[in-house]
Motif scaffolding. Sequence first.
Motif, mmCIF file in Angstrom:
data_model
loop_
_atom_site.group_PDB
_atom_site.id
_atom_site.type_symbol
_atom_site.label_atom_id
_atom_site.label_comp_id
_atom_site.label_asym_id
_atom_site.label_seq_id
_atom_site.Cartn_x
_atom_site.Cartn_y
_atom_site.Cartn_z
ATOM 1 N N ILE A 7 1.094 -0.897 -0.171
ATOM 2 C CA ILE A 7 0.227 0.337 -0.045
ATOM 3 C C ILE A 7 0.890 1.225 0.177
ATOM 4 C CG2 ILE A 7 -2.032 0.965 1.103
ATOM 5 C CD1 ILE A 7 -2.514 -1.588 2.780
ATOM 6 N N VAL A 8 0.468 2.171 -0.924
ATOM 7 C CA VAL A 8 1.217 3.340 -0.765
ATOM 8 C C VAL A 8 0.428 4.546 -0.194
ATOM 9 C CG1 VAL A 8 1.576 5.506 -2.316
ATOM 10 C CG2 VAL A 8 3.485 3.185 -2.694
ATOM 11 N N VAL A 9 0.809 5.253 0.625
ATOM 12 C CA VAL A 9 0.270 6.225 1.488
ATOM 13 C C VAL A 9 0.656 7.588 0.810
ATOM 14 C CG1 VAL A 9 -0.589 6.607 3.331
ATOM 15 C CG2 VAL A 9 -0.313 4.576 2.611
ATOM 16 N N THR A 10 0.083 8.276 0.425
ATOM 17 C CA THR A 10 0.540 10.196 0.583
ATOM 18 C C THR A 10 -0.081 10.514 1.914
ATOM 19 O OG1 THR A 10 -1.770 10.647 -1.108
ATOM 20 C CG2 THR A 10 0.606 10.061 -1.593
ATOM 21 N N ILE A 73 -2.444 -0.678 -3.607
ATOM 22 C CA ILE A 73 -3.558 0.179 -3.298
ATOM 23 C C ILE A 73 -2.789 1.595 -3.015
ATOM 24 C CG2 ILE A 73 -5.002 0.804 -1.861
ATOM 25 C CD1 ILE A 73 -5.491 -1.712 -1.616
ATOM 26 N N PHE A 74 -3.750 2.682 -3.648
ATOM 27 C CA PHE A 74 -2.873 4.305 -3.489
ATOM 28 C C PHE A 74 -3.710 4.852 -2.789
ATOM 29 C CE2 PHE A 74 -2.310 7.851 -4.343
ATOM 30 C CZ PHE A 74 -0.310 8.594 -4.622
ATOM 31 N N VAL A 75 -3.288 5.188 -1.840
ATOM 32 C CA VAL A 75 -4.444 5.833 -1.090
ATOM 33 C C VAL A 75 -4.086 7.092 -0.382
ATOM 34 C CG1 VAL A 75 -5.690 5.841 1.356
ATOM 35 C CG2 VAL A 75 -4.854 3.951 0.336
ATOM 36 N N ASN A 76 -4.864 8.093 -1.259
ATOM 37 C CA ASN A 76 -3.825 9.488 -0.947
ATOM 38 C C ASN A 76 -5.011 10.755 0.146
ATOM 39 O OD1 ASN A 76 -2.811 12.627 -1.976
ATOM 40 N ND2 ASN A 76 -4.549 12.785 -2.403
ATOM 41 N N PHE A 77 -4.001 10.601 1.653
ATOM 42 C CA PHE A 77 -4.521 11.186 2.404
ATOM 43 C C PHE A 77 -3.846 12.523 1.979
ATOM 44 C CE2 PHE A 77 -4.775 6.646 4.460
ATOM 45 C CZ PHE A 77 -5.884 7.228 4.959
ATOM 46 N N ALA A 78 -2.403 13.176 0.858
ATOM 47 C CA ALA A 78 -2.075 14.570 1.531
ATOM 48 C C ALA A 78 -3.431 15.476 0.618
ATOM 49 C CB ALA A 78 -1.167 13.934 0.523
ATOM 50 N N ALA A 79 -3.411 16.396 1.986
ATOM 51 C CA ALA A 79 -4.249 17.558 1.588
ATOM 52 C C ALA A 79 -3.765 18.872 2.458
ATOM 53 C CB ALA A 79 -5.054 16.662 1.755
ATOM 54 N N HIS A 112 2.229 -0.092 -16.579
ATOM 55 C CA HIS A 112 1.040 -1.024 -17.303
ATOM 56 C C HIS A 112 -0.239 -1.376 -16.599
ATOM 57 C CE1 HIS A 112 0.478 -4.904 -19.154
ATOM 58 N NE2 HIS A 112 1.559 -4.555 -20.026
ATOM 59 N N GLU A 113 -0.837 -1.977 -17.453
ATOM 60 C CA GLU A 113 -2.469 -1.639 -16.387
ATOM 61 C C GLU A 113 -2.483 -3.232 -16.220
ATOM 62 O OE1 GLU A 113 -5.398 -3.372 -19.452
ATOM 63 O OE2 GLU A 113 -4.280 -4.309 -20.444
ATOM 64 N N ARG A 114 -1.337 -3.913 -15.767
ATOM 65 C CA ARG A 114 -1.225 -5.559 -14.655
ATOM 66 C C ARG A 114 -0.922 -4.733 -13.631
ATOM 67 N NH1 ARG A 114 -0.154 -8.123 -19.265
ATOM 68 N NH2 ARG A 114 2.777 -7.976 -18.626
ATOM 69 N N GLU A 115 -0.429 -3.573 -13.412
ATOM 70 C CA GLU A 115 0.364 -2.890 -12.457
ATOM 71 C C GLU A 115 0.005 -2.124 -11.354
ATOM 72 O OE1 GLU A 115 4.250 -2.647 -13.743
ATOM 73 O OE2 GLU A 115 4.940 -4.508 -14.271
ATOM 74 N N GLN A 116 -1.270 -1.852 -12.489
ATOM 75 C CA GLN A 116 -1.693 -0.021 -11.982
ATOM 76 C C GLN A 116 -2.886 -0.468 -10.865
ATOM 77 O OE1 GLN A 116 -5.021 1.351 -14.460
ATOM 78 N NE2 GLN A 116 -2.983 2.209 -16.203
#
Length: 314
Positions: A7-10, A73-79, A112-116
Amino acid sequence: MDRHEIIVVTGGLGFIGKHFIRYCLEKGHFVKNIDRISYAADRVVNAEFSKSSNYRFYEADICTLDFLPECDIFVNFAAESHVDNAITNARKFCETNFLGVQNCLELVRLKHEREQPIFIQISTDEVYGDIREGSHKEEDQLIPSNPYAATKAAADMLVKSWGRTYGVRWNIIRPTNNYGVHQYPEKLIPKSAWRMKRGLPAAMHGDGSYIRSWLHVEDAVRGIATVIDKGKRNQIYNIGSTEERRNIDVIRRIAQIAGIEERSAFVSASDRSGQDIRYSLDDTKVRALGWFQQKKFDEEIIQIVEQLDNSRFV
C-alpha cells in the motif's frame, strides 16, 4: 485487504493517514509512505513506524513526485486541510489538493495495466456544502462553500474523469469531521484544549451554533479499509457519524474536563467567511458493507483532553 497488500500512502504523517498506516502495519501489510513533512507532520510517529520491517518512508511532495513505487493500492491522504489557512491564502491548496492529485493520477495511469493500483481518494464532507436538515447522499450536487472544499471537490472530479477516460480504478471516500488523539493543534478540539491548559481562552467562530458530525479517526480508518476490502470500484462512499454537536457544546465539554470555568473558557470571534451551518452524511452505502461506528464522543473526548501532547509537533 484480506491478503497482505503493498500500500502506498501519501500524507501518512498527517492525522488520518498515520492512523491508517498503523492499522495497515498491524494487519501485516507493507506500507510505503510518501510525505513532504509539512508543518503539521507527526515526526514522532514516523520514528515509530520505521521500527517495522514492513514500512518505508519517502520524503516527497505529491505535486512533484515523479515515480510511483510498486503497489496494489494507492491511498491519497495528502492535502492542505485547514479552512482558515485556505481563506487567507488558497494558492497552496490549489497546488496540493488539485494539481497534486492530478500528478498522482498520471503516475497511476502510466503504469502498465497489470501493475496499476486502485486509486483511493480521501475526500471530505465539505464538498457538499452545508445542509440544515437531512443528510447528503453520495450522488448529491457538490456546492463547496470555501476554497479548501472547492479544491477537494475539484480533485474528486479529476478522479472520476481519469476513471472514465483512462480506465483508472478508483474509490472516493468522504468522511465527516474527524477527531482523536495526536491531532495537530489547529483543529477545534486540540486547539481549544491546548489553549485552556495554558490559561488562555479558546476562540470560537460566531456564537458557536454551527453543527458538526464527529467521527473518531479509528472509525474513519476502519471505514476506509472496509471500502477497500468490500466496496464496488468506481464508486463514492460517505462515512458519517451519529454524534452531532454544536461547536459551543464541544468547547464547553472540553472546559469541563479541563476544570476551567465556562465564563473564562472561550471568547467569541467573528464568523468565518463562508461558514457552513451544518454537515451531515448519509452513510447507508458503507454500512451495507458491514461498517458501523464504534467510538462514543463523550467517552473519547475525555482521553483526548487529558492526554493532550503537542510536543510531537514542536
